[in-house]
Write an enzyme that holds these catalytic residues in place. Structure first.
Site, short mmCIF file in Angstrom:
data_model
loop_
_atom_site.label_atom_id
_atom_site.label_comp_id
_atom_site.label_asym_id
_atom_site.label_seq_id
_atom_site.Cartn_x
_atom_site.Cartn_y
_atom_site.Cartn_z
N ARG A 1 0.84 -1.20 0.00
CA ARG A 1 0.00 0.00 0.00
C ARG A 1 0.87 1.24 0.00
O ARG A 1 2.07 1.19 0.31
CB ARG A 1 -0.94 0.02 1.20
CG ARG A 1 -0.27 0.33 2.56
CD ARG A 1 -1.34 0.60 3.60
NE ARG A 1 -0.82 0.79 4.95
CZ ARG A 1 -0.44 1.95 5.46
NH1 ARG A 1 -0.43 3.05 4.70
NH2 ARG A 1 -0.02 2.04 6.71
N ASN B 1 1.79 5.03 1.55
CA ASN B 1 1.76 5.62 2.89
C ASN B 1 1.96 7.13 2.80
O ASN B 1 1.00 7.85 2.56
CB ASN B 1 2.81 4.97 3.79
CG ASN B 1 2.59 5.33 5.26
OD1 ASN B 1 1.48 5.18 5.76
ND2 ASN B 1 3.61 5.82 5.93
N ASP C 1 7.97 10.32 12.44
CA ASP C 1 6.80 10.25 11.59
C ASP C 1 6.86 11.46 10.65
O ASP C 1 7.92 11.79 10.14
CB ASP C 1 5.52 10.21 12.44
CG ASP C 1 4.40 9.41 11.78
OD1 ASP C 1 4.16 9.63 10.58
OD2 ASP C 1 3.76 8.59 12.45
#
Length: 298
Positions: A99, A101, A205
């Site tokens: 997938r 991100n 992050d």
């Protein structure tokens, strides 16, 4: 002293990709696991659009009310007025074990994305990841895409460009590393990957970048935001009232408001009950202006 204010009462499972639209003073962001797109207007009201696929990143389209959205299965244009999703491309095809991100637009308005071995099952529960095989990708104006570097990413995060457009910053959360690359603004190409910073606190992050060229990086698991200088030093550390901050962006009329999303997914129920701010969105008043969020020009 940095002032921190919770600005959204909703609790996101994995809030991500805050995007400040300066033309309308609107904040857009996504809830990945919650399968939601959200927008907060200047009066504080929040509107939500539910999606079939997990939305992982968002950027507004220039001179339009639409957005380009990175979904798990590929990139698409999203019409807020109707909820219509128009696919653009699917770099990883129909492989359910992969997938997309992270995603963000560069200063020229090209949308960049990054893929990973899928850590989510279709029902939103966690899936054990396999080998590192994610790629850094750039979407072209004609809907095609180009990949850069090796397929060696685990959980790609952080995309930012230096104010002088010569350096690109990109990271991998599970490697606990943020890299710097040489960036060719004209061609939209990156090269010469090297380590900017490694190690904690927490895990890297998403990031925003300020006018001094410093990264403001959300530290998942540490409840902090770090300001990282272009030479890899931590010169500021801000504690947040949440455990898992996920991404940063600058907003407000003077670009001196750092907006931070967070996630509540996976936290113990006792902790969620004791801290209603887990999964919230926060505004931090800082003393340096930030770079604007780049809009898509495809």
């Amino acid at each position: 002293m940095t002032t921190i204010e919770p600005i959204v009462k909703t609790r996101d499972l994995v809030g991500e990709s805050p995007f400040w639209h300066s033309e309308t003073d609107t904040l857009y962001w996504v809830d990945i696991v919650g399968k939601k797109l959200r927008a907060m207007a200047s009066d504080g009201s929040v509107e939500t659009w539910e999606t079939e696929d997990v939305p992982t990143a968002i950027a507004m389209v220039q001179n339009s009310d639409d957005a380009v959205v990175s979904f798990g299965k590929g990139l698409a244009r999203f019409e807020f007025s109707s909820g219509k999703v128009t696919p653009i491309c699917a770099p990883e095809g129909d492989d359910p074990t992969m997938r997309l991100n992270e995603g963000k637009c560069d200063p020229q308005g090209r949308f960049w994305a990054a893929s990973m071995d899928n850590n989510l099952n279709p029902d939103g529960s966690t899936r054990e990841q396999g080998t590192p095989r994610g790629r850094l990708l750039r979407l072209n104006a004609d809907g095609s895409y180009q990949s850069f570097g090796e397929a060696d990413l685990m959980i790609p995060n952080t995309m930012a460009w230096s104010p002088n457009r010569t350096t690109f910053y990109f990271g991998d959360t599970l490697r606990n590393t943020i890299w710097a690359y040489d960036y060719d603004d004209t061609r939209g190409a990156v090269s010469n990957r090297r380590v900017l910073i490694e190690g904690g606190p927490g895990l890297p992050d998403g990031s925003g970048i300020d006018s001094d060229g410093c990264l403001w990086n959300a530290r998942f698991g540490a409840g902090k935001v770090l300001r990282i200088t272009p030479d890899g030093r931590i010169d500021r550390m801000v504690d947040l009232p949440c455990s898992n901050p996920t991404a940063c962006s600058f907003g407000g009329p003077d670009r001196k408001t750092l907006i931070v999303t967070s996630g509540s997914f996976g936290l113990p129920q006792k902790q969620l009950k004791e801290n209603p701010l887990e999964g919230g969105v926060f505004a931090l008043s800082v003393d340096v202006s930030g770079q604007s969020d780049n809009q898509y020009r495809g």
